[in-house]
Enzyme design. Structure first.
Site, PDB file in Angstrom:
ATOM      1  N   CYS A 112      70.563  95.744 -93.206  1.00 41.43           N
ATOM      2  CA  CYS A 112      69.654  95.379 -94.288  1.00 41.43           C
ATOM      3  C   CYS A 112      70.095  95.996 -95.618  1.00 41.43           C
ATOM      4  O   CYS A 112      70.684  97.063 -95.654  1.00 41.43           O
ATOM      5  CB  CYS A 112      68.232  95.840 -93.978  1.00 41.43           C
ATOM      6  SG  CYS A 112      67.588  95.199 -92.419  1.00 41.43           S
ATOM      7  N   GLY A 117      66.100 100.130 -91.326  1.00 42.66           N
ATOM      8  CA  GLY A 117      66.041 101.139 -90.272  1.00 42.66           C
ATOM      9  C   GLY A 117      65.010 100.799 -89.213  1.00 42.66           C
ATOM     10  O   GLY A 117      64.596  99.650 -89.063  1.00 42.66           O
ATOM     11  N   GLU A 126      87.254 111.002 -77.023  1.00 42.84           N
ATOM     12  CA  GLU A 126      87.045 110.686 -78.435  1.00 42.84           C
ATOM     13  C   GLU A 126      87.170 111.925 -79.307  1.00 42.84           C
ATOM     14  O   GLU A 126      87.784 111.887 -80.385  1.00 42.84           O
ATOM     15  CB  GLU A 126      85.670 110.031 -78.610  1.00 42.84           C
ATOM     16  CG  GLU A 126      85.163 109.937 -80.039  1.00 42.84           C
ATOM     17  CD  GLU A 126      85.945 108.996 -80.936  1.00 42.84           C
ATOM     18  OE1 GLU A 126      85.641 108.940 -82.137  1.00 42.84           O
ATOM     19  OE2 GLU A 126      86.883 108.318 -80.446  1.00 42.84           O
ATOM     20  N   LYS A 169      89.978 112.329 -82.287  1.00 42.59           N
ATOM     21  CA  LYS A 169      89.630 112.559 -83.685  1.00 42.59           C
ATOM     22  C   LYS A 169      90.335 113.807 -84.228  1.00 42.59           C
ATOM     23  O   LYS A 169      90.820 113.816 -85.357  1.00 42.59           O
ATOM     24  CB  LYS A 169      88.117 112.704 -83.848  1.00 42.59           C
ATOM     25  CG  LYS A 169      87.354 111.411 -83.800  1.00 42.59           C
ATOM     26  CD  LYS A 169      87.687 110.528 -84.992  1.00 42.59           C
ATOM     27  CE  LYS A 169      87.141 109.129 -84.796  1.00 42.59           C
ATOM     28  NZ  LYS A 169      87.826 108.354 -83.752  1.00 42.59           N
ATOM     29  N   GLU A 190      93.954 112.978 -84.785  1.00 41.98           N
ATOM     30  CA  GLU A 190      94.169 112.000 -85.861  1.00 41.98           C
ATOM     31  C   GLU A 190      94.141 112.629 -87.243  1.00 41.98           C
ATOM     32  O   GLU A 190      94.983 112.308 -88.092  1.00 41.98           O
ATOM     33  CB  GLU A 190      93.092 110.907 -85.799  1.00 41.98           C
ATOM     34  CG  GLU A 190      93.291 109.874 -84.719  1.00 41.98           C
ATOM     35  CD  GLU A 190      92.207 108.811 -84.777  1.00 41.98           C
ATOM     36  OE1 GLU A 190      92.554 107.614 -84.693  1.00 41.98           O
ATOM     37  OE2 GLU A 190      91.015 109.174 -84.898  1.00 41.98           O
ATOM     38  N   HIS A 195      92.861 120.789 -61.629  1.00 38.76           N
ATOM     39  CA  HIS A 195      94.004 120.068 -61.078  1.00 38.76           C
ATOM     40  C   HIS A 195      95.173 120.037 -62.050  1.00 38.76           C
ATOM     41  O   HIS A 195      95.974 119.097 -62.037  1.00 38.76           O
ATOM     42  CB  HIS A 195      93.590 118.648 -60.687  1.00 38.76           C
ATOM     43  CG  HIS A 195      92.580 118.601 -59.579  1.00 38.76           C
ATOM     44  ND1 HIS A 195      92.893 118.854 -58.261  1.00 38.76           N
ATOM     45  CD2 HIS A 195      91.244 118.374 -59.611  1.00 38.76           C
ATOM     46  CE1 HIS A 195      91.800 118.759 -57.520  1.00 38.76           C
ATOM     47  NE2 HIS A 195      90.781 118.476 -58.319  1.00 38.76           N
ATOM     48  N   LYS A 201      94.150 101.484 -90.625  1.00 40.95           N
ATOM     49  CA  LYS A 201      92.795 101.166 -90.195  1.00 40.95           C
ATOM     50  C   LYS A 201      92.797 100.106 -89.107  1.00 40.95           C
ATOM     51  O   LYS A 201      92.075 100.207 -88.122  1.00 40.95           O
ATOM     52  CB  LYS A 201      91.967 100.694 -91.395  1.00 40.95           C
ATOM     53  CG  LYS A 201      90.493 100.456 -91.070  1.00 40.95           C
ATOM     54  CD  LYS A 201      89.807 101.740 -90.677  1.00 40.95           C
ATOM     55  CE  LYS A 201      88.370 101.540 -90.286  1.00 40.95           C
ATOM     56  NZ  LYS A 201      87.777 102.756 -89.702  1.00 40.95           N
TER      57      LYS A 201
END
Length: 607
Positions: free
Chosen positions: A2, A99, A479, A483, A486, A502, A602
């Site tokens: 929105c 929201g 993740e 990050k 990166e 292990h 990107k």
């Protein structure tokens, strides 16, 4: 996603509002509307579909008035319609909203008991009716807003106009962005600088939790607890308005702070708040009939797919495979007749993921794409598309797009569970409620990340870092490690906590931070046992957990990042945010190029 605009002008507001809404079209929408004060009365014009329809409505029935608000809206449930378009309101107040108001059902019941008559099932109308009730009690608009806003739970941005008050707009933000523009005897408010760029270069940004009262000569800003504060006015470049950083140092920082609104907008698009059920568009195939689901993606999108695999198997009992897209077609797995392929991509143009889509298509699979760009190649080539409502993401390292992908996959898994007869309506409603809590909890994480900044100082000195997680939080460990690699260039690896002994345990000594994604829940005790083993080898444990889990691990934790308690189902959504924040703060300390890290792009459109 929105879009909100508002103006207190010297000329007629309707033309200014319409042009500002055009600059928010990139967010996507299916209806639009404006409201102005005409001789002190609130008058609205709304239309389903594109802004051309609203412009036509205004041409047929022009709106006078120098103060007004406007909105572009994604439908929350049911067909988009003029009745469901914003602004919503009463004869006393009109509201536009971006929201989710999480406690709208409770507020609605309370207000109906007090005599308020609702015309829609939208959560936005609850805001208007609450403010209207306070106005009826004799409160002035600013006092009514001050009383109403603390009662709203969730992530939102709001703007309101009031009958009989032609020089006032009240706006507020919690977890969703909002900017105030300063003109010469005019004031503006918008979802971002893009909407305001043709009107003014002088912009102030509301901090999270702020609300503001705008008049022709300026704005008064208040914190969530009602304390009046000053917010700096800065110049914004017209050419950069579409992708401005606002008052943030980096695009990545800005996009991290958009997690609550992105998650909320995506949920708002996929969940019917009345039935608390996921509403899918027509897919063109029977989701319940698929004998197997094959997920594929690259980078962070693949980790989102891995979380999705846990959800589809546990909530829908749908057998799943998951492959990185760059390997899928070379492994050439046999795919069952009638199977479903699910591709996840921010851009919808990633070469390897497109190749995986085409491999699936050649193998006779129906294909569903989860993408952020509705006009992308994947969206066009798939049998069906679900769009993540993340908006433009400028930072190369994916942040808000990742949580938007998780949100879509969580909703899709719930729908699959219902359609396959695994989840009852009551179970789906309970899990939906857990999802609807996430935007508010995400805002809490962003409001209190001092602990993450403290931990970042330790991690920035490390050469190697281990991330551990279990169950649906194992991909969040992956993740977090990605990050950190990166944008800070520190070597990091993510492991399933049970796999530590292990092999990776050989790496652990006092110089290796071990970051544990450890929400309390059914898998917590197993994770805690693995962390005891790491602590016994001298590892520096950094624990991300809620109060219950943190209390149990405090004796062995060197640092703790305390997070809100959430249902284990939605833990991946919430815990993705602190691991991304940690990578950001480490990169800032190391002085790397946060938004454009070396060697990365990107969208990877070549193999």
């Amino acid at each position: 996603m929105c879009g909100i605009v508002g103006v207190i002008g010297q000329g007629e507001a309707s033309a200014v509002l319409l042009e500002a809404l055009r600059r928010l079209e990139y967010r996507g929408y299916d209806s639009a509307g404006i409201a102005t004060l005409v001789e002190g009365r609130i008058v609205r014009r709304r239309a389903e579909g594109k802004l051309a329809n609203l412009a036509a409505a205004l041409a047929r029935a022009p709106l006078a008035g120098r103060v007004g608000i406007g909105h572009t809206r994604w439908a929350t449930h049911g067909a988009p319609s003029e009745a469901n378009a914003h602004p919503h309101g009463t004869e006393r107040v009109a509201v536009v909203h971006n929201g989710i108001i999480e406690n709208h059902a409770e507020l609605r019941a309370e207000l109906e008991a007090l005599g308020q008559v609702f015309e829609t099932e939208t959560d936005t109308e609850t805001v208007a009716r609450l403010v209207d009730h306070l106005l009826r009690q004799g409160h002035a608009p600013i006092a009514a807003a001050a009383l109403a806003l603390p009662r709203l739970h969730g992530a939102y941005a709001l703007a309101m106009v009031f009958a009989g008050h032609p020089e006032l707009i009240i706006a507020a933000r919690h977890g969703a962005p909002l900017a105030v523009g300063y003109g010469e005897g005019e004031m503006f408010v918008g979802s971002d600088a893009l909407a305001l760029a043709p009107l003014t270069r002088r912009i102030a940004y509301l901090e999270d939790g702020d609300w503001t009262a705008l008049g022709p000569e300026g704005a008064r800003f208040f914190t969530a607890d009602g304390q009046e504060v000053a917010r700096p006015v800065q110049l914004t470049a017209y050419s950069g308005a579409a992708t401005g950083k606002g008052n943030f140092r980096h695009f990545m920082e800005k996009e991290l702070h958009e997690h609550p609104s992105v998650i909320g907008d995506t949920l708002h698009r996929m969940i019917d708040p009345g039935s608390r059920a996921v509403v899918l568009p027509a897919l063109g195939f029977d989701l319940a009939a698929a004998p197997r689901l094959t997920l594929s993606a690259c980078g962070s999108a693949f980790y989102a797919a891995l979380v999705g695999r846990y959800w589809f198997e546990s909530l829908a009992r749908l057998p799943c495979d998951a492959d990185v897209a760059s390997e899928l077609r070379y492994r050439a797995p046999p795919l069952p007749p009638g199977g479903l392929g699910l591709l996840v991509s921010q851009s919808g143009e990633t070469a390897d993921t497109l190749a995986a889509l085409r491999f699936m298509r050649a193998a006779g699979q129906r294909v569903l794409a989860v993408v952020n760009v509705a006009e992308s190649s994947m969206a066009r080539e798939a049998d069906a598309m679900l769009q993540t409502v993340a908006g433009p993401e400028i930072g190369v390292a994916s942040t808000k797009a990742f949580t938007a992908q998780l949100t879509v996959l969580a909703c899709l898994a719930l729908a699959a569970g219902r359609l396959r007869g695994v989840l009852s309506p009551a179970q789906e409603a309970a899990l939906t409620d857990a999802l609807l809590e996430v935007p508010g909890r995400a805002a809490e994480v962003l409001d209190s990340h001092a602990a993450i900044q403290r931990v970042a100082a330790t991690v920035a000195e490390a050469r190697d870092v281990l991330y551990l997680g279990r169950g649906n939080c194992f991909p969040i460990a992956l993740e977090g490690a990605l990050k950190l690699k990166e944008i800070s260039y520190i070597h990091a690896e993510g492991y399933a906590a049970g796999e530590m002994k292990h092999g990776p345990i050989a790496l652990i000594d006092k110089s290796v931070p071990v970051i544990a994604i450890a929400p309390s829940g059914p898998l917590f005790d197993k994770t805690a046992s693995n962390l005891q083993e790491a602590a016994a080898r001298g590892g520096r444990l950094i624990v991300l957990s809620d109060a219950e889990g943190a209390a149990k691990l405090r004796p062995i934790a060197a640092d703790t990042v305390l997070l809100p308690r959430v249902d284990p189902f939605v833990a991946p959504l919430l815990y993705a945010i602190p691991v991304q924040l940690l990578a950001y703060h480490v990169a800032v300390l190391k002085g790397t190029d946060v938004d454009q890290p070396r060697n990365l792009a990107k969208s990877v459109t070549v193999e």
